[in-house]
Design an enzyme around this catalytic site. Structure first.
Site, mmCIF file in Angstrom:
data_model
loop_
_atom_site.group_PDB
_atom_site.id
_atom_site.type_symbol
_atom_site.label_atom_id
_atom_site.label_comp_id
_atom_site.label_asym_id
_atom_site.label_seq_id
_atom_site.Cartn_x
_atom_site.Cartn_y
_atom_site.Cartn_z
ATOM 1 N N THR A 144 -22.646 2.520 0.426
ATOM 2 C CA THR A 144 -22.916 3.640 1.330
ATOM 3 C C THR A 144 -24.007 4.564 0.813
ATOM 4 O OG1 THR A 144 -21.288 5.120 0.285
ATOM 5 C CG2 THR A 144 -20.489 3.635 2.042
ATOM 6 N N TYR A 198 0.839 -1.193 0.000
ATOM 7 C CA TYR A 198 0.000 0.000 0.000
ATOM 8 C C TYR A 198 0.877 1.247 0.000
ATOM 9 C CZ TYR A 198 -3.717 -3.220 1.559
ATOM 10 O OH TYR A 198 -4.616 -4.260 1.680
ATOM 11 N N PRO A 222 -16.175 -4.435 3.079
ATOM 12 C CA PRO A 222 -17.536 -4.858 3.430
ATOM 13 C C PRO A 222 -18.614 -3.901 2.931
ATOM 14 C CG PRO A 222 -16.454 -3.909 5.331
ATOM 15 C CD PRO A 222 -15.407 -4.021 4.269
#
Length: 329
Positions: A212, A55, A205
């Site tokens: 959202t 990352y 998730p």
């Protein structure tokens, strides 16, 4: 719903923080702001922080290291991953390396970036098809004996690979994408984890923000946002998936919660050994995500959500074809 569960030998809140987006993939970042969010997360109750050496080409681990320098290390649970070697400059080219020599090389570098003497949970990020998984796990066992890592984990592997690895040494955690839009772990992996007493950690998730209700085509198309290259977020696929998500509005209103909390609560309700690591860079959503632990869904609501997001209704795959090639089924 139980709010805590075992992970790598520690009892932790079942909602952790995925830190990847604080270094790349979702547009520009503010280092100081990210540190503030990390520090605030501890105040809110977060204890589990998930990173990886790839990352930001190590930048994410350095960020977590700076965060740890101002915290009580023993109170926090740090998970990291190795095995994906990226091309120069953070390009898309990558090599999967699970050789014993690289396991040790990668860990030492991660420990230096994190500024810590040990990592609580160390994952094989992707299985190396050219290296027997027994060799990879064997090298990790040696590192565990030295006290450099706690639990041994695997990410995005098949049930067969998991069982083979588990026979070498008990696997502490399996990490795989799991959400209302991605239910692949239900095809044997969750059952195997339950049988072996292995924790399951679901990443994305909220399906990278899709669940959202806050996304649109304009959001995804911003510079530096990697979602624009994912099939699920492209053109007609995005439109179809957003239509699915919009139908959750009434249920969220009835439950006095956000759409994101519905999505997270659904995953948490599937098994008590499941942990989730939603990512965010905003304090508002940090609190929102953690409080999904307080959302109780009835059996009827759980069934309705499953049926509404039936596999046949979800448009587009998780990753492009080339990236899916590195994920075992």
């Amino acid at each position: 719903m139980d709010k805590i569960a075992l992970l790598g030998g520690k009892t932790l809140p079942r909602v952790g923080l995925g830190c990847m987006g604080m270094s790349e993939f979702y547009g520009d970042n503010d280092h100081k702001h990210n540190l503030d969010v990390l520090n605030r997360s501890v105040e809110l109750g977060y204890r589990h922080f998930d990173t990886a050496d790839m990352y930001g080409q190590g930048a994410n681990e350095r960020l977590i290291g700076e965060f740890l320098s101002n915290q009580s290390r023993k109170d926090l649970f740090i998970a990291s991953k190795f095995g994906i070697r990226r091309g120069p400059g953070g390009g898309l080219s990558r090599v999967i390396d699970g050789s014993a020599a690289y396991v040790k090389e990668a860990l030492y570098r991660s420990l230096e970036r994190l500024g810590t003497g040990y990592i609580d949970l160390y994952y094989v990020h992707r299985r190396d098809p050219n290296t027997p998984i027994e060799e990879t796990i064997g090298a990790m066992v040696e590192l565990k004996k030295e006290g450099l890592i706690g639990g041994i984990g695997l990410s995005e592997v098949s049930v067969d690979t998991y069982q083979t690895a588990h026979n070498v040494h008990p696997i502490a955690a399996i990490q795989t994408e799991y959400s209302l839009l991605s239910k692949e772990p239900e095809n044997g992996m969750l059952q195997a984890c339950k049988e072996n007493g292995t924790a399951f950690v679901g990443y994305s998730p909220m399906s990278r923000g899709l669940l959202t209700g806050q996304l649109n085509a304009s959001t995804v198309s911003q510079n530096g946002d990697a979602r624009q290259f994912l099939p699920r977020f492209s053109g007609e696929n995005l439109d179809a998936n957003l239509t699915l998500v919009e139908a959750l509005t009434e249920l969220a209103k009835d439950k006095s919660c956000s759409l994101a909390q519905l999505a997270l609560a659904w995953v948490l309700a599937q098994e008590e050994f499941i942990h989730i690591i939603p990512g965010t860079r905003r304090e508002k959503y940090l609190l929102d995500n953690f409080n999904s632990l307080n959302v109780e869904l009835t059996a009827a609501e759980l069934l309705w959500l499953r049926a509404h997001f039936d596999e046949g209704k979800v448009a587009g795959s998780r990753y492009p074809e080339a990236a899916m090639a590195g994920i075992e089924n």
